[in-house]
Design a protein around this motif. Structure first.
Motif, PDB file in Angstrom:
ATOM      1  N   THR A   1      -6.336   6.189   5.271  1.00 46.32           N
ATOM      2  CA  THR A   1      -5.354   6.358   5.443  1.00 46.32           C
ATOM      3  C   THR A   1      -4.089   5.809   5.974  1.00 46.32           C
ATOM      4  O   THR A   1      -3.896   4.962   5.357  1.00 46.32           O
ATOM      5  CB  THR A   1      -5.886   6.506   7.951  1.00 46.32           C
ATOM      6  N   PHE A   2      -3.641   6.617   6.096  1.00 43.31           N
ATOM      7  CA  PHE A   2      -1.727   6.634   6.370  1.00 43.31           C
ATOM      8  C   PHE A   2      -1.365   6.300   7.501  1.00 43.31           C
ATOM      9  O   PHE A   2      -1.838   7.449   8.035  1.00 43.31           O
ATOM     10  CB  PHE A   2      -1.076   7.146   4.980  1.00 43.31           C
ATOM     11  N   ASN A   3      -0.783   4.927   7.979  1.00 45.22           N
ATOM     12  CA  ASN A   3      -0.620   4.855   9.214  1.00 45.22           C
ATOM     13  C   ASN A   3       0.891   4.588   8.853  1.00 45.22           C
ATOM     14  O   ASN A   3       1.520   3.718   8.560  1.00 45.22           O
ATOM     15  CB  ASN A   3      -1.328   4.173  10.108  1.00 45.22           C
ATOM     16  N   PHE A   4       1.672   4.833  10.366  1.00 39.81           N
ATOM     17  CA  PHE A   4       3.354   5.082  10.633  1.00 39.81           C
ATOM     18  C   PHE A   4       3.322   5.049  12.368  1.00 39.81           C
ATOM     19  O   PHE A   4       2.960   5.932  12.560  1.00 39.81           O
ATOM     20  CB  PHE A   4       3.604   5.635   9.165  1.00 39.81           C
ATOM     21  N   CYS A   5       4.826   4.676  12.126  1.00 36.03           N
ATOM     22  CA  CYS A   5       5.929   5.290  13.536  1.00 36.03           C
ATOM     23  C   CYS A   5       7.307   4.872  12.760  1.00 36.03           C
ATOM     24  O   CYS A   5       7.170   4.276  11.720  1.00 36.03           O
ATOM     25  CB  CYS A   5       4.535   3.950  14.546  1.00 36.03           C
ATOM     26  N   PHE A   6       8.083   5.124  14.204  1.00 39.38           N
ATOM     27  CA  PHE A   6       9.705   4.783  13.930  1.00 39.38           C
ATOM     28  C   PHE A   6      10.465   4.232  14.325  1.00 39.38           C
ATOM     29  O   PHE A   6       9.690   4.062  15.617  1.00 39.38           O
ATOM     30  CB  PHE A   6      10.018   6.247  13.805  1.00 39.38           C
ATOM     31  N   ARG A   7      10.759   3.757  13.798  1.00 39.55           N
ATOM     32  CA  ARG A   7      12.028   3.022  15.082  1.00 39.55           C
ATOM     33  C   ARG A   7      13.047   2.280  14.543  1.00 39.55           C
ATOM     34  O   ARG A   7      13.995   2.832  13.694  1.00 39.55           O
ATOM     35  CB  ARG A   7      11.901   1.146  14.722  1.00 39.55           C
ATOM     36  N   ASP A   8      14.105   2.560  15.822  1.00 39.55           N
ATOM     37  CA  ASP A   8      15.404   2.843  15.492  1.00 39.55           C
ATOM     38  C   ASP A   8      16.385   1.364  15.817  1.00 39.55           C
ATOM     39  O   ASP A   8      15.313   0.395  15.973  1.00 39.55           O
ATOM     40  CB  ASP A   8      16.495   4.316  16.298  1.00 39.55           C
TER      41      ASP A   8
END
Length: 157
Positions: free
Chosen positions: A72-79
Motif C-alpha cells: 500500500t501507499f499511505n499518506f496524509c497532508f499537513r500545512d
C-alpha cells in the motif's frame, strides 16, 4: 486517477518503484494554506516514511513522489500551522501493484535465440492470418454476388 474527490494521480495504476505526480485540492487547499506537505509511507507498517513539500498551483498542491515497495501507499497532508488532513484519522491508503516482470530481461538470465525466432514466427503468422481474413471479407461477397471481374491479361485482349 482519482483516489478521492480531492486527490488525483497522473497515472491509472500505482506501481512499486516508479514515480507518480499527486495533486491535492482538499481541505487544506480550500482553507487557503500557504504551504502543504505530504507525509507518506509504504506497506501496513508505514515503512520508509518521508515528507515532501508540495508546490502550490492554481489547480492545487502538487508533488512528484518515488513510490517504494509495499502493498500500500499511505499518506496524509499537513500545512504550515500543523493542521492535518488525514482522512478523518484513517489516512489515505491506496494499493500498490507490482512491476510487471514478464517483459524484463535480467542480467543473470542466459538469452536464448529461440525466443526471438518464436516471436518473429508468431508475428508472421498473425500477419498472414490478418491478410487472409481481409481477402475473405473483401472478395468473398463479390464472388458470391457475381460482381467479381478478373483483370484482363495481355493474351485476352
Amino acid at each position: 486517477m482519482e483516489l478521492t474527490k480531492n486527490i488525483f494521480f497522473n497515472t491509472d495504476k500505482l506501481i512499486e518503484n516508479t514515480r507518480v505526480k499527486i495533486s491535492y485540492t482538499g481541505k487544506l487547499f480550500q482553507d487557503a494554506s500557504k504551504e502543504v506537505s505530504i507525509h507518506y509511507g509504504f506497506g501496513d507498517n508505514w515503512n520508509n516514511v518521508n515528507d515532501a513539500v508540495m508546490e502550490k498551483t492554481d489547480l492545487g498542491f502538487q508533488a512528484e513522489i518515488s513510490l517504494g515497495e509495499g502493498n500500500t501507499f499511505n499518506f496524509c497532508f499537513r500545512d504550515e500551522n500543523n493542521n492535518w488532513d488525514n482522512n478523518n484519522g484513517q489516512n489515505y491508503v491506496f494499493q500498490l501493484e507490482k512491476l510487471p516482470t514478464e517483459l524484463l530481461v535480467l542480467d543473470d538470465e542466459p538469452i536464448s535465440l529461440a525466443s526471438p525466432r518464436k516471436l518473429r514466427r508468431a508475428y508472421l503468422w498473425s500477419k498472414k492470418i490478418r491478410l487472409a481474413v481481409y481477402k475473405i471479407i473483401t472478395y468473398l461477397p463479390k464472388i458470391i454476388s457475381g460482381n467479381y471481374k478478373r483483370k484482363a491479361t495481355n493474351n485476352e485482349e
